[in-house]
Design a protein around this motif. Structure first.
Motif, short mmCIF file in Angstrom:
data_model
loop_
_atom_site.label_atom_id
_atom_site.label_comp_id
_atom_site.label_asym_id
_atom_site.label_seq_id
_atom_site.Cartn_x
_atom_site.Cartn_y
_atom_site.Cartn_z
N ILE A 298 0.87 -1.18 0.00
CA ILE A 298 0.00 0.00 0.00
C ILE A 298 0.90 1.23 0.00
O ILE A 298 1.87 1.29 0.74
CB ILE A 298 -0.98 0.04 1.19
N CYS A 299 0.59 2.20 -0.86
CA CYS A 299 1.34 3.45 -0.96
C CYS A 299 0.49 4.53 -0.33
O CYS A 299 -0.60 4.86 -0.83
CB CYS A 299 1.65 3.76 -2.43
N VAL A 300 0.96 5.08 0.78
CA VAL A 300 0.15 5.98 1.62
C VAL A 300 0.42 7.43 1.23
O VAL A 300 1.52 7.95 1.43
CB VAL A 300 0.47 5.74 3.11
N ILE A 301 -0.59 8.10 0.69
CA ILE A 301 -0.48 9.51 0.29
C ILE A 301 -1.17 10.37 1.34
O ILE A 301 -2.36 10.20 1.62
CB ILE A 301 -1.10 9.75 -1.09
N MET A 302 -0.43 11.32 1.90
CA MET A 302 -0.95 12.11 3.01
C MET A 302 -1.57 13.44 2.57
O MET A 302 -2.07 14.19 3.39
CB MET A 302 0.12 12.37 4.06
N GLU A 303 -1.54 13.74 1.28
CA GLU A 303 -2.15 14.97 0.78
C GLU A 303 -2.62 14.75 -0.66
O GLU A 303 -1.82 14.78 -1.59
CB GLU A 303 -1.17 16.14 0.84
N GLN A 304 -3.89 14.52 -0.83
CA GLN A 304 -4.43 14.23 -2.16
C GLN A 304 -4.29 15.45 -3.07
O GLN A 304 -4.51 16.59 -2.66
CB GLN A 304 -5.91 13.84 -2.07
N GLY A 305 -3.84 15.22 -4.31
CA GLY A 305 -3.66 16.30 -5.27
C GLY A 305 -2.29 16.91 -5.28
O GLY A 305 -1.98 17.75 -6.13
N HIS A 306 -1.41 16.50 -4.35
CA HIS A 306 -0.03 16.98 -4.29
C HIS A 306 0.74 16.27 -5.40
O HIS A 306 0.92 15.05 -5.37
CB HIS A 306 0.53 16.64 -2.90
#
Length: 339
Positions: free
Chosen positions: A181-189
């Motif tokens: 799983i690749c965890v993105i902490m700010e969508q659209g960055h």
């Protein structure tokens, strides 16, 4: 130093930068000045101080509160400011519109140069154009490797996030991973999205993207924990920043998961986690170097008309793997907060 530099699709523009003098560690929007006090605060070795006329540089980032990655960038910027007789004005906001307003504030202050991140390039475009129209040189760093030329910036310092992600994916193959799983902490960055896209392209197994609220660490922890409990086939967690990796270590324990963990970016605590085996490896983009080169490049442009890459190629500061094989070499610098 035993570090393996990862494959890149872009040509690296060579540059020599000797980071000297040093830094006050401050938070929020503030003005940093070079000099003896700055050197004493960090214990850095001084290479002297420029006798060129005093200039004012604004550094404007998309840093979120509490993200220690930006402390390292700022230290690099302050070291260059101390050497170059620069007054450094630092400010940040993760909100694209607010970051653009900070650029406008710098224009209104008639600064001599601006160093800016383009994590959300569309939000920054018009204000960056205003800076150029006002005759203020602008350089980019950290975020915006695909947009800096289009917006007419002089130079760019950072890593190609997609290429770094691809290399990360290939490293997971070597580790025998099957499902991450690749965890993105700010969508659209754009940089974060590019990292996970690269991981997916380089990885032979399955990649799931998991979005979390990076401004709320308890929420990050619970979201990762829930995902791990939901799907026991996940054997690797990929985070995109050091503080989120440290939180994910807790999530693995709470979920009773046997998955392993790797991340982008470093800090002092993460170095210890690699040494202890809680984190398998990290990708280092050298944030201190990004901050240093951004400020120093504006001084060079102002005093001698220099700019790296001829306005055509970025100066790549990474990526490189840090794991148990070379972490001891980097630990002494991380302890000072410069890696």
């Amino acid at each position: 130093m035993n570090r393996t530099i990862l494959p890149r699709s872009r040509r690296i523009v060579p540059i020599a930068a000797v980071a000297s003098a040093a830094a006050l560690v401050l938070a929020g929007c503030s003005s940093d000045s070079g000099g003896k006090k700055a050197e004493e605060d960090t214990g850095a070795v001084s290479a002297g101080k420029a006798n060129t006329p005093r200039m004012k540089v604004a550094m404007i980032t998309h840093a979120a509160p509490g993200d220690t990655f930006w402390d390292t960038i700022r230290k690099g910027a302050q070291a260059a400011a101390a050497k170059d007789n620069v007054e450094l004005i630092y400010s940040s906001s993760p909100d694209g519109a607010k970051q653009a307003n900070l650029v406008q504030n710098a224009i209104d202050q008639k600064v001599d140069g601006i160093a800016v991140t383009l994590a959300k390039p569309d939000a920054m475009k018009s204000t960056v154009a205003k800076a150029k129209k006002a005759g203020i040189p602008v350089v980019g760093f950290n975020g915006g490797v695909d947009d800096w030329k289009g917006q007419g910036l002089l130079e760019y310092f950072g890593q190609d996030e997609y290429v770094a992600g691809e290399a990360f994916g290939r490293k997971l193959n070597d580790e025998g991973a099957k499902h991450n799983i690749c965890v993105i902490m700010e969508q659209g960055h754009v940089a974060l999205e590019a990292r996970c896209k690269g991981v997916k392209e380089g990885f032979k197994g399955k990649t799931d993207v998991l979005y979390v609220n990076g401004t709320n660490m308890p929420s990050v922890k619970s979201t990762i924990t829930a995902k791990l409990k939901q799907d026991s086939s996940i054997d690797y967690v990929v985070t995109l920043g050091a503080p989120f990796a440290m939180t994910a270590v807790q999530s693995l324990g709470d979920a009773g998961s046997k998955a392993k963990l790797a991340t982008f970016d470093l800090n002092k605590d993460l170095i210890g986690a690699i040494e202890d085996g809680d984190i398998q490896f990290a990708v280092d983009q050298q944030p201190y170097l990004q901050g240093y080169l951004s400020v120093d490049s504006l001084w060079l442009y102002k005093t001698n008309g220099n700019f790296s890459g001829g306005g055509q190629e970025p100066v790549l500061t990474g990526p490189a793997f840090v794991d148990k094989s070379n972490v001891d070499t980097i630990a002494k610098f991380a302890a000072k907060g410069t890696r």
